[in-house]
Design a protein around this motif. Structure first.
Motif, PDB file in Angstrom:
ATOM      1  N   ARG A 286     -11.870   8.350  -7.497  1.00 34.60           N
ATOM      2  CA  ARG A 286     -11.174   7.363  -6.661  1.00 34.60           C
ATOM      3  C   ARG A 286     -10.301   8.081  -5.622  1.00 34.60           C
ATOM      4  NH1 ARG A 286     -10.124   4.191 -10.478  1.00 34.60           N
ATOM      5  NH2 ARG A 286      -8.185   5.106 -11.179  1.00 34.60           N
ATOM      6  N   ALA A 287      -9.612   9.153  -6.041  1.00 32.95           N
ATOM      7  CA  ALA A 287      -8.764   9.913  -5.109  1.00 32.95           C
ATOM      8  C   ALA A 287      -9.613  10.589  -4.041  1.00 32.95           C
ATOM      9  CB  ALA A 287      -7.929  10.939  -5.867  1.00 32.95           C
TER      10      ALA A 287
ATOM     11  N   ASP B 131       3.772   5.815  -5.497  1.00 32.30           N
ATOM     12  CA  ASP B 131       3.677   5.964  -6.957  1.00 32.30           C
ATOM     13  C   ASP B 131       2.593   6.975  -7.321  1.00 32.30           C
ATOM     14  OD1 ASP B 131       5.681   4.107  -7.293  1.00 32.30           O
ATOM     15  OD2 ASP B 131       4.313   2.433  -7.679  1.00 32.30           O
ATOM     16  N   ALA B 132       1.445   6.889  -6.617  1.00 34.96           N
ATOM     17  CA  ALA B 132       0.341   7.811  -6.895  1.00 34.96           C
ATOM     18  C   ALA B 132       0.748   9.249  -6.588  1.00 34.96           C
ATOM     19  CB  ALA B 132      -0.882   7.406  -6.073  1.00 34.96           C
ATOM     20  N   VAL B 133       1.479   9.449  -5.506  1.00 36.32           N
ATOM     21  CA  VAL B 133       1.929  10.806  -5.156  1.00 36.32           C
ATOM     22  C   VAL B 133       2.864  11.348  -6.228  1.00 36.32           C
ATOM     23  CG1 VAL B 133       3.323  12.127  -3.510  1.00 36.32           C
ATOM     24  CG2 VAL B 133       1.564  10.568  -2.674  1.00 36.32           C
ATOM     25  N   VAL B 134       3.760  10.506  -6.734  1.00 37.83           N
ATOM     26  CA  VAL B 134       4.699  10.956  -7.773  1.00 37.83           C
ATOM     27  C   VAL B 134       3.943  11.379  -9.020  1.00 37.83           C
ATOM     28  CG1 VAL B 134       6.522  10.181  -9.334  1.00 37.83           C
ATOM     29  CG2 VAL B 134       6.653   9.631  -6.904  1.00 37.83           C
ATOM     30  N   VAL B 135       3.000  10.545  -9.471  1.00 42.05           N
ATOM     31  CA  VAL B 135       2.218  10.882 -10.662  1.00 42.05           C
ATOM     32  C   VAL B 135       1.372  12.123 -10.391  1.00 42.05           C
ATOM     33  CG1 VAL B 135       0.379  10.080 -12.191  1.00 42.05           C
ATOM     34  CG2 VAL B 135       2.218   8.528 -11.556  1.00 42.05           C
ATOM     35  N   GLY B 136       0.768  12.211  -9.195  1.00 40.86           N
ATOM     36  CA  GLY B 136      -0.047  13.378  -8.846  1.00 40.86           C
ATOM     37  C   GLY B 136       0.764  14.663  -8.860  1.00 40.86           C
TER      38      GLY B 136
ATOM     39  N   ARG C  22       0.830  -1.210   0.000  1.00 41.65           N
ATOM     40  CA  ARG C  22       0.000   0.000   0.000  1.00 41.65           C
ATOM     41  C   ARG C  22       0.863   1.258   0.000  1.00 41.65           C
ATOM     42  NH1 ARG C  22      -5.119  -1.226   3.985  1.00 41.65           N
ATOM     43  NH2 ARG C  22      -5.908  -2.983   2.781  1.00 41.65           N
ATOM     44  N   ILE C  23       1.943   1.229   0.754  1.00 38.10           N
ATOM     45  CA  ILE C  23       2.848   2.386   0.773  1.00 38.10           C
ATOM     46  C   ILE C  23       3.456   2.587  -0.611  1.00 38.10           C
ATOM     47  CG2 ILE C  23       5.112   3.166   1.629  1.00 38.10           C
ATOM     48  CD1 ILE C  23       3.038   3.735   3.599  1.00 38.10           C
TER      49      ILE C  23
END
Length: 157
Positions: free
Chosen positions: A141-142, A106-111, A100-101
């Protein structure tokens, strides 16, 4: 049948003989470890030239004073709080599933990339664009994630 041995003569060396044997063993050891000892001597000379040996000697002579200063600093409330906070943070990280981390990182980087792209475009966001964004599956989803995070935080606070 053989007779038992009742008289045992122990060879006892005198102090000068013991010293001579010890020196001979030491010579053999020095010869066996010649390269390592030469490297150690070079290291010691470098420490002497740089003043580190003098500092170490002074520190050893003042060890009680240094220990009391270190203890005084460690017992400050701010340091104790930092240690406690670090332990709590390590415990927190240990409780979180690594997968999950990884996904969140990865999501934070893309965001962040998308956020910077939006900033560079200088495009203004209006109310209608916000409503339209709510229909986007990724944004939805976010938002669901953030709302769940806020609900979980609210339960514990």
């Amino acid at each position: 049948m053989a007779r038992p041995i009742t008289n045992i003569k122990r060879i006892e060396f005198t102090k000068p003989e013991q010293n001579r044997i010890a020196l001979h063993e030491l010579e053999d050891s020095v010869a066996d470890h010649k390269t390592a000892l030469q490297s150690l001597l070079v290291l010691i000379q470098d420490l002497e030239n740089s003043g580190v040996l003098e500092i170490l000697h002074a520190a050893l002579n003042s060890k009680e004073k240094i220990a009391s200063i270190a203890l005084e600093q460690i017992l400050k409330p701010s340091v104790l709080n930092s240690v406690k906070n670090t332990m709590i943070a390590v415990g927190l990280v240990g409780k979180i599933d690594p997968d999950r981390i990884g996904a969140l990182a990865d999501a934070v980087v893309v965001g962040l990339q998308r956020g910077h792209e939006s900033l560079e475009s200088n495009k203004k966001v209006g109310v209608f664009e916000l409503v339209k964004a709510l229909r986007d599956p990724g944004v939805n989803r976010a938002l669901a994630f953030v709302l769940g995070l806020l609900r979980g935080l609210g339960e514990r606070l």
